[in-house]
Every structure is written in C-alpha cells, then in structure tokens.
Scaffold this motif. Structure first.
Motif, PDB file in Angstrom:
ATOM      1  N   LEU A  83       0.811  -1.216   0.000  1.00 20.24           N
ATOM      2  CA  LEU A  83       0.000   0.000   0.000  1.00 20.24           C
ATOM      3  C   LEU A  83       0.842   1.263   0.000  1.00 20.24           C
ATOM      4  CD1 LEU A  83      -2.769  -0.939   2.588  1.00 20.24           C
ATOM      5  CD2 LEU A  83      -2.880  -1.054   0.105  1.00 20.24           C
ATOM      6  N   THR A  84       2.104   1.179   0.407  1.00 15.83           N
ATOM      7  CA  THR A  84       2.954   2.369   0.494  1.00 15.83           C
ATOM      8  C   THR A  84       3.734   2.568  -0.801  1.00 15.83           C
ATOM      9  OG1 THR A  84       4.632   1.012   1.579  1.00 15.83           O
ATOM     10  CG2 THR A  84       3.222   2.343   2.990  1.00 15.83           C
ATOM     11  N   GLN A  85       4.194   3.795  -1.002  1.00 16.88           N
ATOM     12  CA  GLN A  85       4.918   4.134  -2.219  1.00 16.88           C
ATOM     13  C   GLN A  85       6.348   3.610  -2.170  1.00 16.88           C
ATOM     14  OE1 GLN A  85       4.744   8.350  -2.637  1.00 16.88           O
ATOM     15  NE2 GLN A  85       2.625   8.351  -3.273  1.00 16.88           N
ATOM     16  N   VAL A  86       6.891   3.327  -3.337  1.00 16.71           N
ATOM     17  CA  VAL A  86       8.286   2.933  -3.456  1.00 16.71           C
ATOM     18  C   VAL A  86       9.123   4.201  -3.430  1.00 16.71           C
ATOM     19  CG1 VAL A  86       9.970   1.841  -4.983  1.00 16.71           C
ATOM     20  CG2 VAL A  86       7.673   0.909  -4.808  1.00 16.71           C
ATOM     21  N   GLY A  87      10.271   4.140  -2.831  1.00 10.33           N
ATOM     22  CA  GLY A  87      11.140   5.321  -2.763  1.00 10.33           C
ATOM     23  C   GLY A  87      11.816   5.394  -1.426  1.00 10.33           C
ATOM     24  N   SER A  88      12.047   6.588  -0.961  1.00 16.23           N
ATOM     25  CA  SER A  88      12.698   6.740   0.335  1.00 16.23           C
ATOM     26  C   SER A  88      11.769   6.231   1.429  1.00 16.23           C
ATOM     27  CB  SER A  88      13.061   8.203   0.574  1.00 16.23           C
ATOM     28  OG  SER A  88      11.899   8.985   0.578  1.00 16.23           O
ATOM     29  N   PRO A  89      12.309   5.453   2.368  1.00 17.91           N
ATOM     30  CA  PRO A  89      11.450   4.875   3.395  1.00 17.91           C
ATOM     31  C   PRO A  89      10.860   5.921   4.331  1.00 17.91           C
ATOM     32  CG  PRO A  89      13.758   4.362   3.831  1.00 17.91           C
ATOM     33  CD  PRO A  89      13.692   5.059   2.506  1.00 17.91           C
ATOM     34  N   MET A  90       9.639   5.661   4.788  1.00 17.37           N
ATOM     35  CA  MET A  90       8.963   6.546   5.734  1.00 17.37           C
ATOM     36  C   MET A  90       9.609   6.377   7.108  1.00 17.37           C
ATOM     37  SD  MET A  90       5.110   5.482   4.520  1.00 17.37           S
ATOM     38  CE  MET A  90       4.246   6.239   5.850  1.00 17.37           C
ATOM     39  N   ALA A  91       9.419   7.370   7.961  1.00 18.39           N
ATOM     40  CA  ALA A  91       9.905   7.264   9.334  1.00 18.39           C
ATOM     41  C   ALA A  91       9.155   6.131  10.031  1.00 18.39           C
ATOM     42  CB  ALA A  91       9.678   8.576  10.069  1.00 18.39           C
ATOM     43  N   LEU A  92       9.843   5.456  10.949  1.00 21.33           N
ATOM     44  CA  LEU A  92       9.258   4.314  11.629  1.00 21.33           C
ATOM     45  C   LEU A  92       7.984   4.693  12.381  1.00 21.33           C
ATOM     46  CD1 LEU A  92       9.677   1.354  12.075  1.00 21.33           C
ATOM     47  CD2 LEU A  92      11.111   1.867  14.032  1.00 21.33           C
ATOM     48  N   SER A  93       7.987   5.835  13.052  1.00 26.94           N
ATOM     49  CA  SER A  93       6.793   6.265  13.785  1.00 26.94           C
ATOM     50  C   SER A  93       5.636   6.559  12.832  1.00 26.94           C
ATOM     51  CB  SER A  93       7.103   7.499  14.635  1.00 26.94           C
ATOM     52  OG  SER A  93       7.520   8.568  13.808  1.00 26.94           O
ATOM     53  N   GLU A  94       5.951   7.121  11.670  1.00 23.11           N
ATOM     54  CA  GLU A  94       4.914   7.442  10.681  1.00 23.11           C
ATOM     55  C   GLU A  94       4.279   6.172  10.117  1.00 23.11           C
ATOM     56  OE1 GLU A  94       4.467   9.862   6.451  1.00 23.11           O
ATOM     57  OE2 GLU A  94       6.380   9.896   7.513  1.00 23.11           O
ATOM     58  N   ILE A  95       5.104   5.178   9.801  1.00 24.33           N
ATOM     59  CA  ILE A  95       4.568   3.937   9.231  1.00 24.33           C
ATOM     60  C   ILE A  95       3.749   3.180  10.278  1.00 24.33           C
ATOM     61  CG2 ILE A  95       6.428   2.256   9.639  1.00 24.33           C
ATOM     62  CD1 ILE A  95       6.048   1.590   6.586  1.00 24.33           C
ATOM     63  N   GLU A  96       4.160   3.257  11.547  1.00 25.48           N
ATOM     64  CA  GLU A  96       3.379   2.627  12.617  1.00 25.48           C
ATOM     65  C   GLU A  96       2.028   3.317  12.776  1.00 25.48           C
ATOM     66  OE1 GLU A  96       5.850   2.845  16.061  1.00 25.48           O
ATOM     67  OE2 GLU A  96       6.926   1.009  15.573  1.00 25.48           O
ATOM     68  N   ASP A  97       2.014   4.645  12.713  1.00 23.94           N
ATOM     69  CA  ASP A  97       0.764   5.403  12.811  1.00 23.94           C
ATOM     70  C   ASP A  97      -0.212   5.035  11.695  1.00 23.94           C
ATOM     71  OD1 ASP A  97       1.134   6.811  15.116  1.00 23.94           O
ATOM     72  OD2 ASP A  97       1.645   8.716  14.131  1.00 23.94           O
ATOM     73  N   VAL A  98       0.300   5.009  10.469  1.00 26.15           N
ATOM     74  CA  VAL A  98      -0.554   4.708   9.315  1.00 26.15           C
ATOM     75  C   VAL A  98      -1.111   3.293   9.436  1.00 26.15           C
ATOM     76  CG1 VAL A  98      -0.544   4.347   6.814  1.00 26.15           C
ATOM     77  CG2 VAL A  98       0.597   6.325   7.782  1.00 26.15           C
ATOM     78  N   ALA A  99      -0.265   2.324   9.777  1.00 24.68           N
ATOM     79  CA  ALA A  99      -0.718   0.930   9.890  1.00 24.68           C
ATOM     80  C   ALA A  99      -1.727   0.777  11.027  1.00 24.68           C
ATOM     81  CB  ALA A  99       0.480   0.014  10.104  1.00 24.68           C
ATOM     82  N   ALA A 100      -1.502   1.446  12.161  1.00 24.49           N
ATOM     83  CA  ALA A 100      -2.431   1.347  13.294  1.00 24.49           C
ATOM     84  C   ALA A 100      -3.788   1.970  12.949  1.00 24.49           C
ATOM     85  CB  ALA A 100      -1.833   2.021  14.517  1.00 24.49           C
ATOM     86  N   LYS A 101      -3.784   3.132  12.281  1.00 24.33           N
ATOM     87  CA  LYS A 101      -5.045   3.772  11.890  1.00 24.33           C
ATOM     88  C   LYS A 101      -5.822   2.898  10.893  1.00 24.33           C
ATOM     89  CE  LYS A 101      -3.604   8.533  12.635  1.00 24.33           C
ATOM     90  NZ  LYS A 101      -3.187   9.783  11.990  1.00 24.33           N
ATOM     91  N   LEU A 102      -5.092   2.304   9.953  1.00 24.68           N
ATOM     92  CA  LEU A 102      -5.733   1.445   8.970  1.00 24.68           C
ATOM     93  C   LEU A 102      -6.304   0.194   9.632  1.00 24.68           C
ATOM     94  CD1 LEU A 102      -6.382   0.951   6.031  1.00 24.68           C
ATOM     95  CD2 LEU A 102      -4.116  -0.030   5.740  1.00 24.68           C
ATOM     96  N   ALA A 103      -5.551  -0.406  10.535  1.00 20.64           N
ATOM     97  CA  ALA A 103      -6.030  -1.610  11.224  1.00 20.64           C
ATOM     98  C   ALA A 103      -7.257  -1.301  12.083  1.00 20.64           C
ATOM     99  CB  ALA A 103      -4.915  -2.193  12.086  1.00 20.64           C
ATOM    100  N   SER A 104      -7.262  -0.151  12.763  1.00 23.29           N
ATOM    101  CA  SER A 104      -8.429   0.199  13.593  1.00 23.29           C
ATOM    102  C   SER A 104      -9.643   0.534  12.719  1.00 23.29           C
ATOM    103  CB  SER A 104      -8.104   1.354  14.525  1.00 23.29           C
ATOM    104  OG  SER A 104      -7.895   2.537  13.799  1.00 23.29           O
ATOM    105  N   PHE A 105      -9.417   1.079  11.535  1.00 23.80           N
ATOM    106  CA  PHE A 105     -10.507   1.382  10.603  1.00 23.80           C
ATOM    107  C   PHE A 105     -11.185   0.092  10.123  1.00 23.80           C
ATOM    108  CE2 PHE A 105     -11.924   1.792   6.175  1.00 23.80           C
ATOM    109  CZ  PHE A 105     -12.895   2.752   6.310  1.00 23.80           C
ATOM    110  N   LEU A 106     -10.340  -0.896   9.840  1.00 22.27           N
ATOM    111  CA  LEU A 106     -10.878  -2.154   9.312  1.00 22.27           C
ATOM    112  C   LEU A 106     -11.450  -2.990  10.431  1.00 22.27           C
ATOM    113  CD1 LEU A 106      -8.043  -2.957   6.790  1.00 22.27           C
ATOM    114  CD2 LEU A 106     -10.302  -2.073   6.285  1.00 22.27           C
TER     115      LEU A 106
END
Length: 106
Positions: A83-106
């Motif tokens: 689901l994430t873009q290819v390129g420079s990696p996101m910050a670890l805290s940012e990727i955790e936030d996005v994954a947690a929000k998505l998991a709670s949404f689903l």
C-alpha cells in the motif's frame, strides 16, 4: 545504451507510471487500489476488493544498505498487496501510525 535508459526513465516519470491512490470505503464495504500504468489499452489499473476479504495488515521493515518500510494488506487467497509508495522509506513512527489507523478502521 545510456541514452535509451535515460529516455525510458524520463518517460516513466512523465507518464506517472505507478502513481495512484488507495481508497477504503466503509459505506460501500470496499477497498479500491488505483494505479497508472504505461500508455495503451490498459493504462488504468483499478482493483476493488470487499473489506470482508481483508485478513490482516502487515508491516515489513528491512534495514541496511537498501532499507525498506512497506505496509501490506493480506487478502484471502491473494498475495500480499503493498500500500505504500516505493522510494525513500517513511519514518518508523509514521509507518506505525498509518498501519495502526488502517487496522483500527478495518
């Protein structure tokens, strides 16, 4: 040879190959993945899955010379879909936030 590779890379950038969006709609009960492909008959890649078929959200983190941080969605009977873009990696805290929000949404 170098000129052809350069032209190819500029065309990929110009045509925005691989760009797109992810849409999660609880009202319709669907997950939509839209990406642009190479020009031609099948330029638009539009995939729709029902939210009920989503099994899990997976985060893959690789460190080292070629680090990557990717969020995957696992769908019944299908390979993991990034689901994430290819390129420079996101910050670890940012990727955790996005994954947690998505998991709670689903």
């Amino acid at each position: 040879l170098g000129i052809f590779v350069s032209i190819y890379q500029w065309l990929v950038i110009f045509w925005k190959v691989g760009e797109g969006f992810n849409e999660f709609d609880k009202n319709k009960g669907t997950m939509r993945l839209f990406r642009w492909g190479f020009p031609g008959k099948d330029r638009e890649i539009d995939i729709v899955y029902p939210l009920i078929e989503i099994q899990s959200i997976k985060v893959d983190i690789k460190e080292g010379l070629n680090p990557s941080r990717v969020i995957y969605v696992t769908i019944k009977g299908k390979p993991d879909i990034p689901l994430t873009q290819v390129g420079s990696p996101m910050a670890l805290s940012e990727i955790e936030d996005v994954a947690a929000k998505l998991a709670s949404f689903l």
